[in-house]
Design a protein around this motif. Sequence first.
Motif, PDB file in Angstrom:
ATOM      1  N   ARG A   1      54.978 118.086  25.556  1.00 56.90           N
ATOM      2  CA  ARG A   1      55.018 118.129  23.997  1.00 56.90           C
ATOM      3  C   ARG A   1      53.951 118.858  23.439  1.00 56.90           C
ATOM      4  N   PRO A   2      54.189 119.507  22.113  1.00 59.89           N
ATOM      5  CA  PRO A   2      53.245 120.367  21.504  1.00 59.89           C
ATOM      6  C   PRO A   2      52.119 119.558  21.051  1.00 59.89           C
ATOM      7  N   GLN A   3      50.735 119.966  21.263  1.00 57.89           N
ATOM      8  CA  GLN A   3      49.617 119.118  20.671  1.00 57.89           C
ATOM      9  C   GLN A   3      48.792 119.990  19.799  1.00 57.89           C
ATOM     10  N   HIS A   4      48.947 121.332  19.640  1.00 59.98           N
ATOM     11  CA  HIS A   4      48.060 122.266  19.072  1.00 59.98           C
ATOM     12  C   HIS A   4      48.856 123.126  18.147  1.00 59.98           C
ATOM     13  N   PHE A   5      48.410 123.294  17.000  1.00 52.39           N
ATOM     14  CA  PHE A   5      48.839 124.215  15.855  1.00 52.39           C
ATOM     15  C   PHE A   5      48.260 125.541  15.736  1.00 52.39           C
ATOM     16  N   GLY A   6      48.799 126.418  15.215  1.00 56.30           N
ATOM     17  CA  GLY A   6      48.289 127.835  14.890  1.00 56.30           C
ATOM     18  C   GLY A   6      48.941 128.363  13.764  1.00 56.30           C
ATOM     19  N   LEU A   7      48.699 129.336  13.241  1.00 54.56           N
ATOM     20  CA  LEU A   7      49.274 130.043  12.323  1.00 54.56           C
ATOM     21  C   LEU A   7      49.290 131.593  12.557  1.00 54.56           C
ATOM     22  N   TYR A   8      50.413 132.179  12.442  1.00 51.16           N
ATOM     23  CA  TYR A   8      50.564 133.668  12.982  1.00 51.16           C
ATOM     24  C   TYR A   8      49.983 134.538  12.038  1.00 51.16           C
ATOM     25  N   ILE A   9      49.091 135.502  12.127  1.00 52.89           N
ATOM     26  CA  ILE A   9      48.781 136.356  11.106  1.00 52.89           C
ATOM     27  C   ILE A   9      48.993 137.631  11.368  1.00 52.89           C
ATOM     28  N   GLY A  10      50.157 137.872  11.930  1.00 50.63           N
ATOM     29  CA  GLY A  10      50.303 139.535  12.213  1.00 50.63           C
ATOM     30  C   GLY A  10      49.720 140.215  13.308  1.00 50.63           C
ATOM     31  N   LEU A  11      49.906 141.262  13.639  1.00 55.36           N
ATOM     32  CA  LEU A  11      49.345 142.290  14.565  1.00 55.36           C
ATOM     33  C   LEU A  11      49.048 141.324  15.940  1.00 55.36           C
ATOM     34  N   ASN A  12      50.020 140.618  16.382  1.00 59.19           N
ATOM     35  CA  ASN A  12      49.937 139.893  17.556  1.00 59.19           C
ATOM     36  C   ASN A  12      48.887 138.936  17.668  1.00 59.19           C
ATOM     37  N   LYS A  13      48.338 138.244  16.505  1.00 56.67           N
ATOM     38  CA  LYS A  13      47.141 137.466  16.293  1.00 56.67           C
ATOM     39  C   LYS A  13      47.573 135.934  15.758  1.00 56.67           C
ATOM     40  N   PHE A  14      46.770 135.145  16.187  1.00 59.13           N
ATOM     41  CA  PHE A  14      47.225 133.887  15.402  1.00 59.13           C
ATOM     42  C   PHE A  14      45.606 133.302  15.144  1.00 59.13           C
ATOM     43  N   ILE A  15      45.795 132.529  14.001  1.00 60.95           N
ATOM     44  CA  ILE A  15      44.276 131.729  13.799  1.00 60.95           C
ATOM     45  C   ILE A  15      44.472 130.346  13.940  1.00 60.95           C
ATOM     46  N   HIS A  16      43.471 129.692  14.574  1.00 65.47           N
ATOM     47  CA  HIS A  16      43.644 128.328  14.862  1.00 65.47           C
ATOM     48  C   HIS A  16      42.325 127.482  14.934  1.00 65.47           C
ATOM     49  N   HIS A  17      42.154 126.277  15.035  1.00 65.91           N
ATOM     50  CA  HIS A  17      41.139 125.467  15.139  1.00 65.91           C
ATOM     51  C   HIS A  17      40.976 124.517  16.394  1.00 65.91           C
ATOM     52  N   ARG A  18      40.066 125.043  17.153  1.00 67.20           N
ATOM     53  CA  ARG A  18      39.881 124.152  18.359  1.00 67.20           C
ATOM     54  C   ARG A  18      38.427 123.938  18.766  1.00 67.20           C
ATOM     55  N   LYS A  19      37.894 123.116  18.036  1.00 64.56           N
ATOM     56  CA  LYS A  19      36.527 122.801  18.207  1.00 64.56           C
ATOM     57  C   LYS A  19      35.640 123.756  17.120  1.00 64.56           C
ATOM     58  N   TYR A  20      36.280 124.932  16.762  1.00 64.30           N
ATOM     59  CA  TYR A  20      35.729 125.867  15.840  1.00 64.30           C
ATOM     60  C   TYR A  20      36.877 126.672  15.445  1.00 64.30           C
ATOM     61  N   PHE A  21      36.670 127.731  14.413  1.00 63.56           N
ATOM     62  CA  PHE A  21      37.773 128.552  14.010  1.00 63.56           C
ATOM     63  C   PHE A  21      38.024 129.780  14.846  1.00 63.56           C
ATOM     64  N   LYS A  22      39.153 130.202  15.126  1.00 62.50           N
ATOM     65  CA  LYS A  22      38.869 131.591  15.908  1.00 62.50           C
ATOM     66  C   LYS A  22      40.415 132.198  15.807  1.00 62.50           C
ATOM     67  N   ILE A  23      40.257 133.357  15.870  1.00 60.68           N
ATOM     68  CA  ILE A  23      41.542 134.159  15.951  1.00 60.68           C
ATOM     69  C   ILE A  23      41.522 134.717  17.475  1.00 60.68           C
ATOM     70  N   ASP A  24      42.677 134.431  17.991  1.00 59.45           N
ATOM     71  CA  ASP A  24      43.265 134.933  19.258  1.00 59.45           C
ATOM     72  C   ASP A  24      44.493 135.707  19.355  1.00 59.45           C
ATOM     73  N   GLU A  25      44.591 136.513  20.274  1.00 60.56           N
ATOM     74  CA  GLU A  25      45.672 137.309  20.836  1.00 60.56           C
ATOM     75  C   GLU A  25      46.643 136.446  21.073  1.00 60.56           C
ATOM     76  N   LEU A  26      47.731 136.891  20.752  1.00 59.56           N
ATOM     77  CA  LEU A  26      48.981 135.926  21.279  1.00 59.56           C
ATOM     78  C   LEU A  26      49.490 136.684  22.678  1.00 59.56           C
ATOM     79  N   ASP A  27      48.487 136.544  23.544  1.00 59.21           N
ATOM     80  CA  ASP A  27      48.694 137.179  24.836  1.00 59.21           C
ATOM     81  C   ASP A  27      49.501 136.261  25.779  1.00 59.21           C
ATOM     82  N   SER A  28      49.482 136.696  26.888  1.00 60.74           N
ATOM     83  CA  SER A  28      50.589 135.949  27.988  1.00 60.74           C
ATOM     84  C   SER A  28      50.155 134.476  28.051  1.00 60.74           C
TER      85      SER A  28
END
Length: 130
Positions: free
Chosen positions: A88-115
């Motif tokens: 089941r899904p337990q974490h939410f992120g928001l796609y921001i373009g250029l293969n990246k998403f922003i999310h909160h997991r103990k702190y805020f970060k922008i991650d690559e939507l890598d494999s």
Amino acid sequence: MDWAQYLKLPHEEYNCLTFIDKICKDQNFVIKGLDIMTKYYESHKSSWGNFIKEESIDNFIKLNNSTLVTVKDITEFDIILFSIKNVRPQHFGLYIGLNKFIHHRKYFKIDELDSEWRDRIKYIIRWKNI
């Protein structure tokens, strides 16, 4: 859009849902039903993964006149639901373009939507008509 501004927010005041809600409200977008999920999250953190079921996603989609999309069709402001520990899904992120998403997991970060992250995607919801 300057996504980096959100990395400076006080992370203790947010979770992955309230963070997405804040970003969308700042852009004058309203996501219906997010407040209900946030309230449930706050009172049931330990069983959060049990709450997000197919019916919950269906209700969220209907409430927002949304659609499910695939990774190849993802666009800015699509909500990504990730499975972290189980099916089941337990974490939410928001796609921001250029293969990246922003999310909160103990702190805020922008991650690559890598494999690593792509393998965890359970749903991508287009809730906003572009």
